[in-house]
Design an enzyme around this catalytic site. Structure first.
Site, mmCIF file in Angstrom:
data_model
loop_
_atom_site.group_PDB
_atom_site.id
_atom_site.type_symbol
_atom_site.label_atom_id
_atom_site.label_comp_id
_atom_site.label_asym_id
_atom_site.label_seq_id
_atom_site.Cartn_x
_atom_site.Cartn_y
_atom_site.Cartn_z
ATOM 1 N NE ARG A 1 -3.692 -1.868 2.579
ATOM 2 C CZ ARG A 1 -4.851 -1.352 2.196
ATOM 3 N NH1 ARG A 1 -4.960 -0.089 1.930
ATOM 4 N NH2 ARG A 1 -5.899 -2.111 2.097
ATOM 5 C CD1 TRP B 1 1.188 8.992 2.212
ATOM 6 C CD2 TRP B 1 1.686 7.036 1.287
ATOM 7 N NE1 TRP B 1 1.633 9.227 0.956
ATOM 8 C CE2 TRP B 1 1.942 8.066 0.352
ATOM 9 C CE3 TRP B 1 1.930 5.721 0.908
ATOM 10 C CZ2 TRP B 1 2.424 7.824 -0.933
ATOM 11 C CZ3 TRP B 1 2.403 5.484 -0.379
ATOM 12 C CH2 TRP B 1 2.646 6.524 -1.282
ATOM 13 C CG ASN C 1 -5.346 2.989 8.931
ATOM 14 O OD1 ASN C 1 -4.230 3.328 9.349
ATOM 15 N ND2 ASN C 1 -5.566 1.839 8.314
ATOM 16 N N GLY C 2 -7.343 7.005 8.993
ATOM 17 C CA GLY C 2 -8.448 7.947 8.825
ATOM 18 C C GLY C 2 -7.991 9.345 9.188
ATOM 19 C CD GLU D 1 -1.561 9.304 -19.778
ATOM 20 O OE1 GLU D 1 -0.473 9.468 -20.344
ATOM 21 O OE2 GLU D 1 -1.745 8.426 -18.924
ATOM 22 C CE LYS E 1 -1.966 4.967 -19.581
ATOM 23 N NZ LYS E 1 -1.153 5.923 -18.901
ATOM 24 C CD GLU F 1 0.653 2.492 -21.098
ATOM 25 O OE1 GLU F 1 1.830 2.242 -20.805
ATOM 26 O OE2 GLU F 1 0.008 3.421 -20.579
ATOM 27 C CG HIS G 1 -0.759 21.391 -40.438
ATOM 28 N ND1 HIS G 1 -0.631 22.354 -41.414
ATOM 29 C CD2 HIS G 1 -1.412 21.990 -39.411
ATOM 30 C CE1 HIS G 1 -1.163 23.492 -40.981
ATOM 31 N NE2 HIS G 1 -1.651 23.295 -39.771
ATOM 32 C CE LYS H 1 3.261 1.612 -11.890
ATOM 33 N NZ LYS H 1 2.394 2.356 -12.830
HETATM 34 C C1 F6R Z 1 2.527 4.823 -19.049
HETATM 35 C C2 F6R Z 1 3.547 4.725 -18.028
HETATM 36 C C3 F6R Z 1 4.915 5.173 -18.364
HETATM 37 C C4 F6R Z 1 5.507 5.956 -17.199
HETATM 38 C C5 F6R Z 1 6.979 6.282 -17.482
HETATM 39 C C6 F6R Z 1 7.566 7.140 -16.386
HETATM 40 O O1 F6R Z 1 1.303 4.363 -18.587
HETATM 41 O O2 F6R Z 1 3.294 4.287 -16.941
HETATM 42 O O3 F6R Z 1 4.932 5.922 -19.537
HETATM 43 O O4 F6R Z 1 4.757 7.124 -17.032
HETATM 44 O O5 F6R Z 1 7.709 5.099 -17.578
HETATM 45 O O6 F6R Z 1 7.493 6.503 -15.152
HETATM 46 P P1 F6R Z 1 7.630 7.306 -13.806
HETATM 47 O O7 F6R Z 1 6.479 8.220 -13.705
HETATM 48 O O8 F6R Z 1 7.648 6.254 -12.738
HETATM 49 O O9 F6R Z 1 8.928 8.051 -13.893
#
Ligand code: F6R
Length: 631
Positions: free
Chosen positions: A49, A96, A122-123, A504, A508, A511, A527, A626
């Site tokens: 989390r 957090w 929490n909260g 964006e 999305k 990818e 163009h 990721k």
């Molecule tokens: C797209 C995506 C990637 C990240 C990129 C930068 O959905 O997740 O384009 O945005 O790799 O990653 P960060 O933000 O972790 O530097």
């Protein structure tokens, strides 16, 4: 789990779109075994989390002993190995930071003046300032900046013969939300738990009982759990547990079987993390804003920026660095910062910037945007900017990440862990952080009038609600997705602050569904890309009500005239676009400064539903990671 007392992910009646949860983690134990290993294991299961500090408090037979630190569970484990605590009853927490910085002092558990009780929470205690003032006048000494500590002092003073009576009396003074676990020195084998608005469940063992804010913390410990209802208070001892409802009547709550693996539990009712994270956005936007807006002053308090008023006044140029989705947020940021703070902004791909000659321009502020805080190109670009003498701030989600550590200051997103590879909730929180940065700089530089600042604060305040309303478009998006699931290409068009949203939306789609998609400024279409338009080319046009609306309508006409199929993201009240658009998705009307936070939501949902229909691995798209920690 907002929107009901179901308390359990996936129960009938739980609306997916209303499901939300807290980021901090609670674990508790009472029984016949050493508490610390059980508490640490539970905390480790909640690590996903996200958190920035952690701690445990254990009743060792003579009193309560607390160990806590700013940092990670392994560091807490080491601390407890060096300085062990023994006992069979305890509570633990991962925090957090919201009220007060991520420091050892502010980490939970918190204690009363005499250290006779310890609690984790929490909260948000909404009337914490008032309670703190009253308690301070009554002689209580506060050791932390947290809202939670007020609870410890309230319970300390509360009347009652037992801990549960004192907790009940204390909670009568509290406004806000809580999931709470308390232990006290006088009653060594007891944990008292309470819930209002923040989930808590009990785990039932053999002569031992567990507490957790998230079922995944109890995996491997028990398969029998009791989800507390809102308003419940529970008392756990090695001999059993009791649950009292909000009217202090004894209740028998159902015992549920805890089944599924870690991933299933972390997902809750959602089939994919991406959908979960899209749906969390009302809450994540709220978390990014939390504690930062100053309505009367019409500005944002950004304590971590570390920019003096003099430095703000001397700023001549801003360079925004990022990759992928974070770069798109940077493009939105350019509009925001130029409009609100009157500073020229360049937005750079971090991977390009780092290999160019950095010109030393006094008064340059570099803003590095990164969800993970670990993207190699962005990190190297930060180093290059610093080497060229620029101040660097980070807009980062992952606390303690490399970019967060190497920057001179920054803004944490507090959006919670983003597990789906495609970034969604981080993007909306990045924009919210950039709006607050623009507001802060604009007010400091006396460019943004007080009234305009106040209006923007008001707009930000209602933003979580507007995002929730936008999510209600989901059934419409889901219904139109099959029409486009077989597309081979798609074009996304937008203007102004919504041009980056077009980029964006296209990212999305490509990818996660592997459909080729491109984003363009709507007027650029003629163009070149206009040559591609025919009845097989879906064109997503972002056309909310703003200063360029009529221009975007003209661009839609150009698409329509060539037989293109149009999905229009428009604003409620814009009027019917049926003569132009095959589908209309209307987001709530809002200020142009925040509109990308709303217009991107249907695009996230569209990409998601199309990818699901195509059988793609939504959370782990091929070839993607990721966190891109290589060049
Ligand atoms: C797209 C995506 C990637 C990240 C990129 C930068 O959905 O997740 O384009 O945005 O790799 O990653 P960060 O933000 O972790 O530097």
């Amino acid at each position: 789990m907002l929107g009901g007392d179901t308390g359990r992910a996936g129960r009938a009646g739980a609306s997916i779109l209303k499901y939300s949860e807290t980021m901090c983690g609670i674990v508790g134990y009472v029984g016949h075994r050493e508490a610390v290993p059980i508490l640490l294991e539970g905390l480790a299961r909640l690590e996903y989390r996200g958190y920035d500090s952690a701690g445990v408090a254990v009743q060792n037979g003579r009193g309560i002993v607390t160990r806590k630190l700013a940092g990670r569970i392994p560091a807490l484990t080491e601390l407890l190995a060096r300085d062990p605590v023994h006992g069979r009853c305890g509570v633990a927490h991962t925090r957090w930071a919201t009220h007060g910085a991520a420091t050892e002092r502010n980490a939970h558990p918190h204690t009363d003046c005499e250290g006779t009780l310890a609690l984790v929470h929490n909260g948000i205690i909404e009337n914490a300032d008032l309670l703190r003032a009253t308690l301070t006048r009554a002689g209580h000494e506060f050791a932390t900046d947290t809202d939670t500590e007020t609870l410890a002092h309230l319970i300390e003073d509360a009347p009652g013969a037992s801990l549960e009576e004192r907790v009940t009396a204390a909670l009568g003074h509290v406004e806000g939300t809580y999931g709470l676990a308390v232990i006290c020195a006088a009653e060594p084998h007891k944990v008292v738990v309470a819930r209002r608005g923040s989930p808590v469940l009990l785990g039932i063992g053999d002569g031992e009982y567990f507490v957790a804010s998230d079922a995944s913390a109890l995996l491997g410990r028990t398969r029998s759990v009791v989800y507390l209802a809102d308003g419940d208070l529970a008392v756990l001892t090695p001999d059993g547990y009791r649950v009292l409802d909000r009217d202090a009547r004894l209740q028998v709550r159902p015992v549920d079987a805890l089944d599924g693996d870690f991933e299933t539990l972390a997902l809750g009712p959602y089939p994919h993390f991406m959908l979960k994270e899209i749906c969390e956005q009302p809450e994540t936007v709220r978390n990014t804003l939390r504690g930062r807006l100053l309505p009367a002053e019409g500005t944002a308090r950004l304590g971590g920026l570390n920019l003096s008023p003099g430095q703000c006044a001397r700023l001549r140029r801003i360079v925004i660095l990022g990759c992928g989705t974070s770069w798109h947020a940077g493009l939105v940021g350019r509009h925001l910062l130029e409009e609100l703070a009157g500073i020229p902004v360049d937005v750079e791909y971090a991977s390009e910037y780092r290999y160019r000659r950095q010109l030393r321009l006094p008064g340059t502020l570099t803003v590095a945007i990164s969800q993970s805080g670990e993207t190699a190109d962005t990190l190297e670009a930060v180093r290059a900017a610093r080497a060229a003498g620029s101040l660097v701030i980070g807009i980062v989600n992952v606390v303690g990440s490399s970019i967060a550590r190497e920057a001179d200051g920054g803004i944490y997103l507090h959006a919670g862990p983003e597990i789906g590879v495609a970034s969604t909730k981080a993007f909306t929180s990045q924009i919210v952080a950039l709006v607050m940065l623009g507001l802060h700089l604009g007010r400091r530089r006396e460019l943004l009038p007080l009234e305009a600042g106040r209006a923007l604060v008001a707009e930000l305040t209602r933003l979580p609600e507007l995002v929730a309303r936008t999510l209600e478009l989901d059934p419409q998006v889901q219904a139109l997705a099959p029409r486009y699931a077989e597309a081979r290409n798609a074009l996304y068009l937008g203007r102004g602050v919504n041009f980056p949203v077009a980029l964006e939306g296209a990212l999305k789609l490509k990818e996660i569904s592997y459909i080729h998609a491109e984003g363009y400024p709507a007027a650029e279409m003629k163009h070149g890309p206009i040559a591609l338009i025919d009845e097989d080319m879906p064109v997503v046009v972002i056309a909310p009500q703003d200063a360029v609306y009529t221009k975007v309508i003209s661009n839609m006409q150009e698409v329509k005239a060539r037989g293109g199929r149009i999905i229009a993201i428009t604003s409620e009240g814009n009027g019917d676009l049926a003569r132009l658009a095959d589908h209309q998705l209307a987001v709530p009307p809002c200020s142009p400064f925040v509109s990308p936070v709303l217009t991107v939501v249907p695009l996230q949902l569209l990409a998601y539903h199309i990818a699901v229909l195509r059988g793609c691995d939504v959370d782990r798209p091929r070839n993607l990671a990721k966190s891109v920690t290589v060049e």
